[in-house]
Write an enzyme that holds these catalytic residues in place. Structure first.
Site: not given
Ligand code: 13P
Length: 254
Positions: A11, A96, A13, A168, A174, A98, A214
């Site tokens: 992803n 997601h 982002k 997740e 992150g 976010e 992560s």
């Molecule tokens: P990270 O791998 O950067 O923690 O992000 C996870 C994520 O949100 C994947 O959709």
């Protein structure tokens, strides 16, 4: 039981320009294993999705990170399923954290988007996961179950089988703080049990459930060694081609 083909989904982002994305795809395109062995997906910005679709080889899958559930309409700034499939997109990320946190995505819109995705033949990866507060209160399984039940409301068995779930935990995204493989597996087992309640054990045993938060080339092996973790949804560590290929390689050896 049919073996579940592992998935390594990146992803990106809101990272990468078109030039960065092109350089990435040229480096990984021919190096990913056959899709029957590992399914590799990249969820990228819609602005260069078409550019990548044109260059994608057979074993790499491309998807958008969001879409609207409506067929079309006066929704400024949004993208429809029809627009995505029209440029050759096959996959879509839905719900997601976010999007839930910053863009008012709800369990209801997630459900509507899954339905629209299947109607248009897009394969959805649906995200669920709990906040730190919920985890510390010991309510993870209960909260994630509500997300699963609402997401799959009215989704047929056939479409459920095509759907990929990504667990997740929000506190692990992150932050460099990964759930332990054991904790991640326990929650994913609980999600599989929720899906078994909805569709029966046989169907639940075939649905791919990924872990995200992560994930990196160092911890992927231990995560994939767990019984119910079928792959990973990766943010930061999917941005570098070599790191992404290492994750894919780990899944190829699963
Ligand atoms: P990270 O791998 O950067 O923690 O992000 C996870 C994520 O949100 C994947 O959709």
């Amino acid at each position: 039981m049919k073996k579940r083909v592992p998935v390594i989904a990146g992803n990106w982002k809101m990272f990468k320009t078109r030039d960065d994305a092109l350089s990435f795809i040229y480096q990984v395109n021919t190096k990913v294993p056959a899709k029957e062995k590992v399914e590799t997906i990249l969820f990228v910005s819609p602005i260069y999705l078409r550019t990548l679709v044109k260059r994608q080889e057979d074993d790499l899958r491309l998807g958008a990170q969001n879409m609207h559930f409506a067929e079309e309409g006066a929704y400024t700034g949004e993208v429809s399923a029809n627009q995505l499939t029209n440029i050759g997109t096959t996959h879509i990320l839905i719900g997601h954290s976010e999007r839930r946190q910053y863009f008012a995505e709800t369990d209801e819109t997630v459900n509507l988007k899954i339905k629209t995705a299947h109607k248009h033949g897009l394969i959805p990866t649906v995200c669920v996961g709990e906040s730190l507060e919920i985890r510390e209160a010991g309510k993870t399984n209960e909260v994630v179950k509500v997300q699963i039940v609402k997401a799959f409301d009215g989704i047929s068995k056939e479409d459920a089988l095509k759907t990929i779930v990504a667990y997740e935990p929000i506190w692990a995204i992150g932050t460099g703080r990964t759930a332990t493989p054991q904790d991640a597996n326990d929650t994913i087992k609980s999600i599989r049990a929720d899906l078994a309640e909805l569709y029966g054990q046989k169907v639940a045993d075939q649905i791919r459930i990924l872990y995200g938060g992560s994930v990196n080339p160092k911890n992927i092996k231990d995560l994939l060694a767990e019984s119910d973790i079928d792959g990973a949804l990766v943010g930061g560590a999917s941005l570098d081609p070599q790191s992404y290929l290492q994750l894919v390689e780990a899944a190829n050896n699963k």
